[in-house]
Design a protein around this motif. Structure first.
Motif, PDB file in Angstrom:
ATOM      1  N   ALA A  42      12.161   1.903   3.705  1.00 28.22           N
ATOM      2  CA  ALA A  42      10.654   2.453   3.255  1.00 28.22           C
ATOM      3  C   ALA A  42      10.005   2.694   4.638  1.00 28.22           C
ATOM      4  N   ASP A  43       9.047   3.824   3.750  1.00 24.46           N
ATOM      5  CA  ASP A  43       8.410   3.568   5.264  1.00 24.46           C
ATOM      6  C   ASP A  43       6.751   3.746   5.268  1.00 24.46           C
ATOM      7  N   PRO A  44       6.259   2.762   6.093  1.00 21.11           N
ATOM      8  CA  PRO A  44       5.032   2.747   5.545  1.00 21.11           C
ATOM      9  C   PRO A  44       3.847   4.005   5.096  1.00 21.11           C
ATOM     10  N   ALA A  45       4.227   5.213   6.570  1.00 16.41           N
ATOM     11  CA  ALA A  45       3.531   6.126   6.238  1.00 16.41           C
ATOM     12  C   ALA A  45       3.441   7.035   4.511  1.00 16.41           C
ATOM     13  N   LEU A  84      10.292   4.910  -3.526  1.00 15.20           N
ATOM     14  CA  LEU A  84      10.740   3.904  -4.674  1.00 15.20           C
ATOM     15  C   LEU A  84      11.342   2.801  -3.830  1.00 15.20           C
ATOM     16  N   ALA A  85      11.511   3.243  -2.462  1.00 19.17           N
ATOM     17  CA  ALA A  85      12.618   2.112  -1.386  1.00 19.17           C
ATOM     18  C   ALA A  85      11.004   1.153  -1.332  1.00 19.17           C
ATOM     19  N   SER A  86       9.458   1.773  -1.160  1.00 23.65           N
ATOM     20  CA  SER A  86       8.251   0.761  -1.278  1.00 23.65           C
ATOM     21  C   SER A  86       8.033  -0.488  -2.063  1.00 23.65           C
ATOM     22  N   HIS A  87       9.209  -0.242  -3.513  1.00 22.60           N
ATOM     23  CA  HIS A  87       8.793  -0.597  -4.732  1.00 22.60           C
ATOM     24  C   HIS A  87       9.800  -1.731  -5.001  1.00 22.60           C
ATOM     25  N   TYR A  88      10.909  -1.313  -4.205  1.00 16.63           N
ATOM     26  CA  TYR A  88      11.807  -2.081  -4.312  1.00 16.63           C
ATOM     27  C   TYR A  88      11.880  -3.998  -4.135  1.00 16.63           C
ATOM     28  N   PRO A  89      11.896  -4.559  -4.962  1.00 18.01           N
ATOM     29  CA  PRO A  89      11.771  -6.075  -4.868  1.00 18.01           C
ATOM     30  C   PRO A  89      12.391  -6.366  -3.036  1.00 18.01           C
ATOM     31  N   ASN A  90      13.546  -6.113  -3.098  1.00 22.25           N
ATOM     32  CA  ASN A  90      13.607  -6.751  -1.373  1.00 22.25           C
ATOM     33  C   ASN A  90      12.961  -6.614   0.098  1.00 22.25           C
ATOM     34  N   THR A  91      12.436  -5.475  -0.563  1.00 20.78           N
ATOM     35  CA  THR A  91      10.997  -4.194   0.324  1.00 20.78           C
ATOM     36  C   THR A  91       9.474  -5.619   0.297  1.00 20.78           C
ATOM     37  N   TYR A  92       9.340  -6.142  -1.114  1.00 21.26           N
ATOM     38  CA  TYR A  92       8.234  -7.123  -0.816  1.00 21.26           C
ATOM     39  C   TYR A  92       8.509  -8.575  -0.861  1.00 21.26           C
ATOM     40  N   ILE A  93      10.442  -8.747  -0.582  1.00 13.16           N
ATOM     41  CA  ILE A  93      10.490 -10.261  -0.097  1.00 13.16           C
ATOM     42  C   ILE A  93      10.432  -9.829   1.173  1.00 13.16           C
ATOM     43  N   ALA A  94      11.087  -9.416   1.904  1.00 13.09           N
ATOM     44  CA  ALA A  94      11.026  -8.561   3.280  1.00 13.09           C
ATOM     45  C   ALA A  94       9.375  -9.149   3.960  1.00 13.09           C
ATOM     46  N   PRO A 123       0.804  -1.494   0.165  1.00 11.08           N
ATOM     47  CA  PRO A 123      -0.178  -0.152  -0.094  1.00 11.08           C
ATOM     48  C   PRO A 123       1.196   0.957   0.224  1.00 11.08           C
ATOM     49  N   SER A 124       2.633   1.414   0.435  1.00 14.52           N
ATOM     50  CA  SER A 124       3.137   2.201   0.379  1.00 14.52           C
ATOM     51  C   SER A 124       3.955   2.560  -0.860  1.00 14.52           C
ATOM     52  N   ASP A 125       3.953   1.614  -2.314  1.00 16.03           N
ATOM     53  CA  ASP A 125       4.398   1.894  -3.101  1.00 16.03           C
ATOM     54  C   ASP A 125       3.605   2.758  -4.356  1.00 16.03           C
ATOM     55  N   LEU A 126       3.621   3.234  -5.126  1.00 21.31           N
ATOM     56  CA  LEU A 126       2.821   4.345  -6.132  1.00 21.31           C
ATOM     57  C   LEU A 126       2.900   3.301  -7.531  1.00 21.31           C
ATOM     58  N   VAL A 127       3.212   1.954  -7.468  1.00 24.03           N
ATOM     59  CA  VAL A 127       3.012   1.775  -8.956  1.00 24.03           C
ATOM     60  C   VAL A 127       2.113   1.480  -8.927  1.00 24.03           C
ATOM     61  N   PRO A 128       1.990   0.562  -7.704  1.00 27.04           N
ATOM     62  CA  PRO A 128       0.933  -0.629  -8.845  1.00 27.04           C
ATOM     63  C   PRO A 128      -1.244   0.093  -8.870  1.00 27.04           C
ATOM     64  N   GLN A 129      -0.781   1.359  -8.146  1.00 26.86           N
ATOM     65  CA  GLN A 129      -1.857   2.091  -8.533  1.00 26.86           C
ATOM     66  C   GLN A 129      -1.808   3.440  -9.645  1.00 26.86           C
ATOM     67  N   LEU A 130      -0.625   2.946 -10.689  1.00 30.96           N
ATOM     68  CA  LEU A 130      -0.886   3.966 -11.635  1.00 30.96           C
ATOM     69  C   LEU A 130      -0.600   2.418 -13.009  1.00 30.96           C
ATOM     70  N   PRO A 131      -1.366   3.257 -14.222  1.00 32.89           N
ATOM     71  CA  PRO A 131      -1.751   4.437 -14.459  1.00 32.89           C
ATOM     72  C   PRO A 131      -3.393   4.240 -13.667  1.00 32.89           C
ATOM     73  N   LEU A 132      -3.755   6.078 -13.369  1.00 34.63           N
ATOM     74  CA  LEU A 132      -5.457   5.271 -12.365  1.00 34.63           C
ATOM     75  C   LEU A 132      -6.436   4.701 -12.958  1.00 34.63           C
ATOM     76  N   SER A 133      -6.581   4.232 -11.851  1.00 33.68           N
ATOM     77  CA  SER A 133      -8.087   3.535 -12.099  1.00 33.68           C
ATOM     78  C   SER A 133      -9.192   4.432 -11.991  1.00 33.68           C
ATOM     79  N   GLY A 134      -9.341   5.765 -11.755  1.00 32.07           N
ATOM     80  CA  GLY A 134     -10.275   7.101 -12.315  1.00 32.07           C
ATOM     81  C   GLY A 134      -9.996   6.958 -13.870  1.00 32.07           C
ATOM     82  N   TRP A 135      -8.985   6.555 -14.305  1.00 31.16           N
ATOM     83  CA  TRP A 135      -8.880   6.320 -16.058  1.00 31.16           C
ATOM     84  C   TRP A 135      -9.199   5.652 -16.832  1.00 31.16           C
ATOM     85  N   GLY A 136     -10.183   3.950 -15.581  1.00 33.36           N
ATOM     86  CA  GLY A 136     -10.139   3.234 -16.510  1.00 33.36           C
ATOM     87  C   GLY A 136      -9.809   1.733 -16.438  1.00 33.36           C
TER      88      GLY A 136
END
Length: 181
Positions: free
Chosen positions: A116-119, A165-175, A64-77
């Protein structure tokens, strides 16, 4: 199939194609034959049936702290095929314990503190909201005015790109996954 970020988008699209999303009658396989696990996957389709049960064999693990999964915006379809599985975010029950485990796992595997910062969950949501309010479509986004709106949304929401970007790193997901097992 599996992948992270752009590779996740490719795995997501490929699995949907194998499931028969190409619209043809020549389905290559069924959901019983194929599984896809994607991580940090952006929205990669404008298909109306992306959330159909037809694609329940596709699992998208998202921070939820990663911006990439929110793009392109769902509001754009835009959407992803399959089911979204969100990692814990601030406020979830037991979050502090899982966060401590995630940080310990990251330190153990990477030899450094997790940046990565959960905030960033709130900052990413604010950025998406501001961007959606200023830009109505992907086509508008790539215009000079759209680029201005991106910069204005970033400044207005106090986005720290390196932290996001730190929230997007593969190593963050793995952790995170290690902490949840």
């Amino acid at each position: 199939f599996r992948g992270h970020s752009r590779g996740g988008a490719i795995a997501n699209l490929l699995a949907s194609y194998v499931d028969g999303a190409a619209g043809g009658s020549h389905v290559l396989a069924t959901a019983e034959d194929v599984r896809a696990y994607t991580f940090a996957t952006p929205n990669s389709t404008s298909s109306d049936d992306a959330r159909s049960s037809r694609y329940d064999n596709i699992f998208n693990v998202l921070n939820p702290s990663d911006l990439v999964p929110q793009l392109p915006l769902s509001g754009w379809g835009y959407e992803r095929y399959g089911r979204d599985v969100w990692l814990p975010g601030g406020g979830d029950e037991g979050f502090d314990d899982v966060l401590a485990k995630m940080r310990a796992s990251y330190l153990k595997t990477m030899g450094t503190e997790c940046p990565a910062d959960p905030a960033d969950r709130e900052r990413a949501a604010a950025f998406v909201s501001a961007l959606g309010a200023g830009v109505g479509s992907f086509d508008e986004l790539v215009s000079p005015a759209g680029l201005y709106d991106i910069a204005a949304a970033a400044v207005g929401t106090g986005i720290d790109v390196s932290s996001l970007l730190a929230s997007h790193y593969p190593n963050t997901y793995i952790a995170w996954l290690d902490a949840l097992r």
